[in-house]
Design a protein around this motif. Structure first.
Motif, PDB file in Angstrom:
ATOM      1  N   THR A   1      -2.372   5.115 -14.094  1.00 19.15           N
ATOM      2  CA  THR A   1      -3.563   4.195 -13.400  1.00 19.15           C
ATOM      3  C   THR A   1      -3.226   3.558 -12.152  1.00 19.15           C
ATOM      4  O   THR A   1      -3.693   3.260 -11.394  1.00 19.15           O
ATOM      5  CB  THR A   1      -3.572   2.934 -14.325  1.00 19.15           C
ATOM      6  N   VAL A   2      -1.930   2.966 -12.128  1.00 17.81           N
ATOM      7  CA  VAL A   2      -1.209   2.436 -10.787  1.00 17.81           C
ATOM      8  C   VAL A   2      -1.482   3.590  -9.607  1.00 17.81           C
ATOM      9  O   VAL A   2      -1.988   3.099  -8.632  1.00 17.81           O
ATOM     10  CB  VAL A   2       0.112   2.057 -10.974  1.00 17.81           C
ATOM     11  N   HIS A   3      -0.956   4.734  -9.745  1.00 24.71           N
ATOM     12  CA  HIS A   3      -1.197   5.597  -8.801  1.00 24.71           C
ATOM     13  C   HIS A   3      -2.487   5.917  -8.333  1.00 24.71           C
ATOM     14  O   HIS A   3      -3.030   6.009  -7.225  1.00 24.71           O
ATOM     15  CB  HIS A   3      -0.576   6.838  -9.082  1.00 24.71           C
ATOM     16  N   LYS A   4      -3.387   5.982  -9.347  1.00 18.84           N
ATOM     17  CA  LYS A   4      -4.948   6.405  -9.001  1.00 18.84           C
ATOM     18  C   LYS A   4      -5.285   4.944  -8.353  1.00 18.84           C
ATOM     19  O   LYS A   4      -6.142   5.494  -7.243  1.00 18.84           O
ATOM     20  CB  LYS A   4      -5.540   6.649 -10.346  1.00 18.84           C
TER      21      LYS A   4
ATOM     22  N   ARG B   1      -8.637   4.777  -5.483  1.00 19.23           N
ATOM     23  CA  ARG B   1      -9.472   3.769  -5.507  1.00 19.23           C
ATOM     24  C   ARG B   1      -9.497   2.618  -4.490  1.00 19.23           C
ATOM     25  O   ARG B   1     -10.480   2.228  -3.909  1.00 19.23           O
ATOM     26  CB  ARG B   1      -9.398   3.019  -6.971  1.00 19.23           C
ATOM     27  N   LEU B   2      -8.365   2.284  -3.844  1.00 20.31           N
ATOM     28  CA  LEU B   2      -8.058   1.230  -3.107  1.00 20.31           C
ATOM     29  C   LEU B   2      -8.703   1.577  -1.728  1.00 20.31           C
ATOM     30  O   LEU B   2      -9.325   0.725  -0.903  1.00 20.31           O
ATOM     31  CB  LEU B   2      -6.601   0.949  -3.042  1.00 20.31           C
ATOM     32  N   PRO B   3      -8.678   2.925  -1.259  1.00 18.11           N
ATOM     33  CA  PRO B   3      -9.601   3.052   0.023  1.00 18.11           C
ATOM     34  C   PRO B   3     -11.138   2.654   0.023  1.00 18.11           C
ATOM     35  O   PRO B   3     -11.341   2.352   1.192  1.00 18.11           O
ATOM     36  CB  PRO B   3      -9.339   4.555   0.105  1.00 18.11           C
TER      37      PRO B   3
ATOM     38  N   VAL C   1     -12.345   0.282  -1.560  1.00 15.04           N
ATOM     39  CA  VAL C   1     -12.259  -1.308  -1.782  1.00 15.04           C
ATOM     40  C   VAL C   1     -11.619  -2.005  -0.635  1.00 15.04           C
ATOM     41  O   VAL C   1     -12.466  -2.888   0.001  1.00 15.04           O
ATOM     42  CB  VAL C   1     -11.173  -1.715  -3.057  1.00 15.04           C
ATOM     43  N   ASP C   2     -10.579  -1.388  -0.036  1.00 17.40           N
ATOM     44  CA  ASP C   2     -10.131  -2.362   1.316  1.00 17.40           C
ATOM     45  C   ASP C   2      -9.190  -1.259   1.986  1.00 17.40           C
ATOM     46  O   ASP C   2      -8.075  -1.015   1.824  1.00 17.40           O
ATOM     47  CB  ASP C   2      -8.933  -3.328   0.595  1.00 17.40           C
ATOM     48  N   VAL C   3      -9.981  -0.866   3.167  1.00 19.87           N
ATOM     49  CA  VAL C   3      -9.169   0.300   3.841  1.00 19.87           C
ATOM     50  C   VAL C   3      -7.806  -0.057   4.634  1.00 19.87           C
ATOM     51  O   VAL C   3      -6.989   0.478   4.514  1.00 19.87           O
ATOM     52  CB  VAL C   3     -10.440   0.711   4.924  1.00 19.87           C
ATOM     53  N   ALA C   4      -7.803  -1.491   5.115  1.00 19.12           N
ATOM     54  CA  ALA C   4      -6.811  -1.986   5.743  1.00 19.12           C
ATOM     55  C   ALA C   4      -5.526  -1.834   4.826  1.00 19.12           C
ATOM     56  O   ALA C   4      -4.518  -1.479   5.081  1.00 19.12           O
ATOM     57  CB  ALA C   4      -7.082  -3.321   6.548  1.00 19.12           C
ATOM     58  N   LEU C   5      -5.738  -2.477   3.709  1.00 20.36           N
ATOM     59  CA  LEU C   5      -4.629  -2.656   2.670  1.00 20.36           C
ATOM     60  C   LEU C   5      -4.278  -1.269   2.201  1.00 20.36           C
ATOM     61  O   LEU C   5      -2.924  -0.832   2.088  1.00 20.36           O
ATOM     62  CB  LEU C   5      -5.090  -3.447   1.583  1.00 20.36           C
ATOM     63  N   SER C   6      -5.284  -0.394   2.190  1.00 23.81           N
ATOM     64  CA  SER C   6      -4.789   1.209   1.802  1.00 23.81           C
ATOM     65  C   SER C   6      -4.045   1.747   2.636  1.00 23.81           C
ATOM     66  O   SER C   6      -3.246   2.665   2.381  1.00 23.81           O
ATOM     67  CB  SER C   6      -6.081   1.855   1.153  1.00 23.81           C
ATOM     68  N   GLU C   7      -4.272   1.566   4.023  1.00 22.51           N
ATOM     69  CA  GLU C   7      -3.555   2.168   5.048  1.00 22.51           C
ATOM     70  C   GLU C   7      -2.031   1.777   5.036  1.00 22.51           C
ATOM     71  O   GLU C   7      -1.290   2.474   4.995  1.00 22.51           O
ATOM     72  CB  GLU C   7      -3.809   1.920   6.507  1.00 22.51           C
TER      73      GLU C   7
ATOM     74  N   VAL D   1      -6.808  -4.402  -5.482  1.00 25.87           N
ATOM     75  CA  VAL D   1      -6.165  -5.096  -4.478  1.00 25.87           C
ATOM     76  C   VAL D   1      -5.073  -5.858  -4.883  1.00 25.87           C
ATOM     77  O   VAL D   1      -3.940  -6.046  -4.335  1.00 25.87           O
ATOM     78  CB  VAL D   1      -7.434  -5.966  -4.128  1.00 25.87           C
ATOM     79  N   ARG D   2      -4.845  -6.165  -6.378  1.00 27.50           N
ATOM     80  CA  ARG D   2      -3.955  -7.107  -6.811  1.00 27.50           C
ATOM     81  C   ARG D   2      -2.643  -5.997  -6.805  1.00 27.50           C
ATOM     82  O   ARG D   2      -1.663  -6.451  -6.236  1.00 27.50           O
ATOM     83  CB  ARG D   2      -3.905  -7.457  -8.235  1.00 27.50           C
ATOM     84  N   LEU D   3      -2.744  -4.970  -7.217  1.00 27.04           N
ATOM     85  CA  LEU D   3      -1.671  -3.770  -7.064  1.00 27.04           C
ATOM     86  C   LEU D   3      -1.057  -3.503  -5.576  1.00 27.04           C
ATOM     87  O   LEU D   3       0.187  -3.576  -5.405  1.00 27.04           O
ATOM     88  CB  LEU D   3      -2.290  -2.310  -7.725  1.00 27.04           C
ATOM     89  N   GLY D   4      -2.121  -3.374  -4.822  1.00 24.81           N
ATOM     90  CA  GLY D   4      -1.905  -3.098  -3.428  1.00 24.81           C
ATOM     91  C   GLY D   4      -1.051  -4.249  -2.544  1.00 24.81           C
ATOM     92  O   GLY D   4      -0.081  -3.838  -2.103  1.00 24.81           O
ATOM     93  N   LYS D   5      -1.539  -5.602  -3.242  1.00 26.36           N
ATOM     94  CA  LYS D   5      -0.773  -6.578  -2.343  1.00 26.36           C
ATOM     95  C   LYS D   5       0.694  -6.670  -3.244  1.00 26.36           C
ATOM     96  O   LYS D   5       1.813  -6.932  -2.325  1.00 26.36           O
ATOM     97  CB  LYS D   5      -1.633  -7.794  -2.786  1.00 26.36           C
TER      98      LYS D   5
END
Length: 89
Positions: A36-39, A44-46, A48-54, A10-14
């Protein structure tokens, strides 16, 4: 998935949304490996948080669409600097 990994995703996505950095630049800024960042952002992000991953996926798609331009520009700058070195010698 461990809570620490969830929070990292989540932190990387934000961070990606706020800064618009490339995966390499984001990895360098955070101290994690590029892999790690790419993975975290793509796999992993989808979970955890679908909206953020989109939103993240849109930015990553844009970066992928312009990567050939970034590489060409980097090569052009490299050769310009090489020519300056040769000309000043």
């Amino acid at each position: 998935m461990h809570e620490q990994i969830r929070r990292r995703c989540v932190r990387l996505g934000k961070m990606l949304l706020e800064t618009g950095l490339t995966v390499r630049a984001l990895a360098k800024a955070t101290g994690y490996s590029k892999s790690t960042v790419h993975k975290d952002l793509t796999e992993r992000l989808p979970n955890v948080d679908v909206a953020l991953s989109e939103e993240v996926a849109k930015i990553l798609a844009y970066h992928k669409s312009v990567r050939h331009l970034r590489g060409g520009e980097a090569t052009r700058i490299k050769w310009m600097n090489e020519m300056k070195k040769v000309g000043s010698s």
